[in-house]
Design a protein around this motif. Structure first.
Motif, PDB file in Angstrom:
ATOM      1  N   UNK A 179     -43.677  -0.606   9.138  1.00 44.66           N
ATOM      2  CA  UNK A 179     -44.280  -0.315  10.188  1.00 44.66           C
ATOM      3  C   UNK A 179     -44.673  -1.325  11.135  1.00 44.66           C
ATOM      4  N   UNK A 180     -45.414  -2.480  10.582  1.00 37.45           N
ATOM      5  CA  UNK A 180     -45.689  -3.683  10.979  1.00 37.45           C
ATOM      6  C   UNK A 180     -44.294  -4.688  11.501  1.00 37.45           C
ATOM      7  N   UNK A 181     -43.414  -4.465  10.858  1.00 34.07           N
ATOM      8  CA  UNK A 181     -42.202  -5.074  11.313  1.00 34.07           C
ATOM      9  C   UNK A 181     -41.381  -4.659  12.587  1.00 34.07           C
ATOM     10  N   UNK A 182     -41.730  -3.467  12.439  1.00 32.65           N
ATOM     11  CA  UNK A 182     -40.962  -2.393  13.967  1.00 32.65           C
ATOM     12  C   UNK A 182     -42.028  -2.730  14.970  1.00 32.65           C
ATOM     13  N   UNK A 183     -43.211  -2.814  14.767  1.00 34.71           N
ATOM     14  CA  UNK A 183     -44.229  -3.161  16.011  1.00 34.71           C
ATOM     15  C   UNK A 183     -43.758  -4.686  16.366  1.00 34.71           C
ATOM     16  N   UNK A 184     -43.596  -5.546  15.499  1.00 35.59           N
ATOM     17  CA  UNK A 184     -43.292  -7.004  15.860  1.00 35.59           C
ATOM     18  C   UNK A 184     -41.948  -6.860  16.616  1.00 35.59           C
ATOM     19  N   UNK A 185     -41.041  -6.293  16.356  1.00 37.56           N
ATOM     20  CA  UNK A 185     -39.691  -6.110  16.858  1.00 37.56           C
ATOM     21  C   UNK A 185     -39.643  -5.739  18.012  1.00 37.56           C
ATOM     22  N   UNK A 186     -40.777  -4.667  18.349  1.00 38.44           N
ATOM     23  CA  UNK A 186     -40.721  -3.680  19.605  1.00 38.44           C
ATOM     24  C   UNK A 186     -41.529  -4.852  20.659  1.00 38.44           C
ATOM     25  N   UNK A 187     -42.385  -5.712  20.273  1.00 37.64           N
ATOM     26  CA  UNK A 187     -43.196  -6.908  21.153  1.00 37.64           C
ATOM     27  C   UNK A 187     -41.820  -7.662  21.498  1.00 37.64           C
ATOM     28  N   UNK A 188     -41.092  -8.095  20.685  1.00 37.82           N
ATOM     29  CA  UNK A 188     -39.811  -8.948  21.075  1.00 37.82           C
ATOM     30  C   UNK A 188     -38.883  -8.469  21.835  1.00 37.82           C
ATOM     31  N   UNK A 189     -38.533  -6.918  21.832  1.00 40.90           N
ATOM     32  CA  UNK A 189     -37.594  -6.549  22.748  1.00 40.90           C
ATOM     33  C   UNK A 189     -38.615  -6.297  23.971  1.00 40.90           C
ATOM     34  N   UNK A 190     -39.588  -6.194  23.977  1.00 41.38           N
ATOM     35  CA  UNK A 190     -40.123  -6.331  25.450  1.00 41.38           C
ATOM     36  C   UNK A 190     -40.057  -7.419  26.085  1.00 41.38           C
ATOM     37  N   UNK A 191     -40.332  -8.426  25.321  1.00 39.85           N
ATOM     38  CA  UNK A 191     -39.889 -10.028  25.862  1.00 39.85           C
ATOM     39  C   UNK A 191     -38.637  -9.921  26.494  1.00 39.85           C
ATOM     40  N   UNK A 192     -37.706  -9.547  25.852  1.00 37.78           N
ATOM     41  CA  UNK A 192     -36.479  -9.847  26.157  1.00 37.78           C
ATOM     42  C   UNK A 192     -36.144  -8.683  27.423  1.00 37.78           C
ATOM     43  N   UNK A 193     -36.694  -7.754  27.489  1.00 38.83           N
ATOM     44  CA  UNK A 193     -36.619  -6.927  28.463  1.00 38.83           C
ATOM     45  C   UNK A 193     -36.867  -7.511  29.903  1.00 38.83           C
ATOM     46  N   UNK A 194     -37.980  -8.141  29.626  1.00 33.98           N
ATOM     47  CA  UNK A 194     -38.917  -8.571  30.673  1.00 33.98           C
ATOM     48  C   UNK A 194     -38.181 -10.112  31.420  1.00 33.98           C
ATOM     49  N   UNK A 195     -37.221 -10.554  30.675  1.00 36.18           N
ATOM     50  CA  UNK A 195     -36.386 -11.771  30.936  1.00 36.18           C
ATOM     51  C   UNK A 195     -34.845 -11.330  31.423  1.00 36.18           C
ATOM     52  N   UNK A 196     -34.466  -9.984  31.054  1.00 32.08           N
ATOM     53  CA  UNK A 196     -33.379  -9.656  31.174  1.00 32.08           C
ATOM     54  C   UNK A 196     -32.736  -9.651  32.539  1.00 32.08           C
ATOM     55  N   UNK A 197     -31.422  -9.898  32.877  1.00 34.43           N
ATOM     56  CA  UNK A 197     -30.678  -9.556  34.014  1.00 34.43           C
ATOM     57  C   UNK A 197     -30.801  -7.871  34.302  1.00 34.43           C
ATOM     58  N   UNK A 198     -30.695  -7.516  35.557  1.00 31.41           N
ATOM     59  CA  UNK A 198     -30.689  -6.012  35.723  1.00 31.41           C
ATOM     60  C   UNK A 198     -29.618  -5.433  34.963  1.00 31.41           C
ATOM     61  N   UNK A 199     -28.479  -6.049  34.635  1.00 28.40           N
ATOM     62  CA  UNK A 199     -27.262  -5.254  33.910  1.00 28.40           C
ATOM     63  C   UNK A 199     -27.862  -5.145  32.453  1.00 28.40           C
ATOM     64  N   UNK A 200     -28.375  -6.213  31.803  1.00 32.91           N
ATOM     65  CA  UNK A 200     -28.928  -6.342  30.334  1.00 32.91           C
ATOM     66  C   UNK A 200     -30.131  -5.484  30.254  1.00 32.91           C
ATOM     67  N   UNK A 201     -31.172  -5.444  31.086  1.00 36.84           N
ATOM     68  CA  UNK A 201     -32.290  -4.701  31.145  1.00 36.84           C
ATOM     69  C   UNK A 201     -31.748  -3.270  31.207  1.00 36.84           C
ATOM     70  N   UNK A 202     -30.627  -2.811  32.002  1.00 37.42           N
ATOM     71  CA  UNK A 202     -30.166  -1.318  31.973  1.00 37.42           C
ATOM     72  C   UNK A 202     -29.808  -1.046  30.450  1.00 37.42           C
ATOM     73  N   UNK A 203     -29.053  -1.945  30.027  1.00 37.54           N
ATOM     74  CA  UNK A 203     -28.481  -1.777  28.544  1.00 37.54           C
ATOM     75  C   UNK A 203     -29.615  -1.807  27.603  1.00 37.54           C
ATOM     76  N   UNK A 204     -30.644  -2.345  27.701  1.00 39.32           N
ATOM     77  CA  UNK A 204     -31.795  -2.168  26.748  1.00 39.32           C
ATOM     78  C   UNK A 204     -32.356  -0.878  26.878  1.00 39.32           C
ATOM     79  N   UNK A 205     -32.876  -0.391  28.064  1.00 34.52           N
ATOM     80  CA  UNK A 205     -33.329   0.841  28.427  1.00 34.52           C
ATOM     81  C   UNK A 205     -32.630   1.727  27.844  1.00 34.52           C
ATOM     82  N   UNK A 206     -31.449   1.802  28.420  1.00 34.30           N
ATOM     83  CA  UNK A 206     -30.538   2.884  27.999  1.00 34.30           C
ATOM     84  C   UNK A 206     -30.374   3.101  26.534  1.00 34.30           C
ATOM     85  N   UNK A 207     -30.510   1.956  25.666  1.00 32.05           N
ATOM     86  CA  UNK A 207     -30.487   2.283  24.355  1.00 32.05           C
ATOM     87  C   UNK A 207     -32.106   2.699  23.657  1.00 32.05           C
TER      88      UNK A 207
END
Length: 129
Positions: A12-40
């Motif tokens: 659970x701790x590892x997943x929480x950390x990874x979700x935080x990392x994913x949030x950081x990637x989403x914040x910096x992603x291009x529109x196309x990559x952000x849509x891919x992330x959100x779609x997933x």
């Protein structure tokens, strides 16, 4: 030295950390990559939101069983069950927009630049006032 923390807690701790990392990637992603992330993330059958909803549903069953035995107050079961139900409702509402996200994720960069400039929606315009 052996870590006394049970595996599910570490998971659970590892997943929480990874979700935080994913949030950081989403914040910096291009529109196309952000849509891919959100779609997933929003894929209700296989994505993060659907899996978290399933986890909360399982938690609701746990809370129900332990509430019936007098171990947990009934309010805990009601709150966890309400959270599971709300996540299910939100996930199904967002699932309606999955196609739009997939379409944005699949548009190549050159096709986006060749199309007319996007127009801000009324919601975005009001937000800027």
């Amino acid at each position: 030295m052996h870590d006394p923390t049970p595996y599910p807690i570490r998971l659970a701790d590892s997943i929480a950390i990874q979700l935080g990392q994913l949030s950081e990637h989403l914040a910096q992603a291009s529109p196309q990559h952000a849509a891919q992330i959100l779609g997933q993330v929003l894929d209700f059958d296989h994505g993060i939101l659907g899996r978290i909803t399933g986890l909360m549903s399982t938690g609701s069953q746990f809370a129900k069983t332990h509430s019936e035995r007098g171990i947990l107050p009934p309010e805990v079961w009601l709150a966890v069950g309400r959270a599971a139900n709300e996540l299910d409702t939100v996930g199904r509402d967002l699932d309606e927009h999955a196609g739009t996200l997939r379409a944005l994720a699949e548009v190549p960069g050159s096709a986006r630049s060749a199309s007319p400039a996007p127009v801000a929606s009324a919601l975005v315009v009001r937000r800027r006032r």
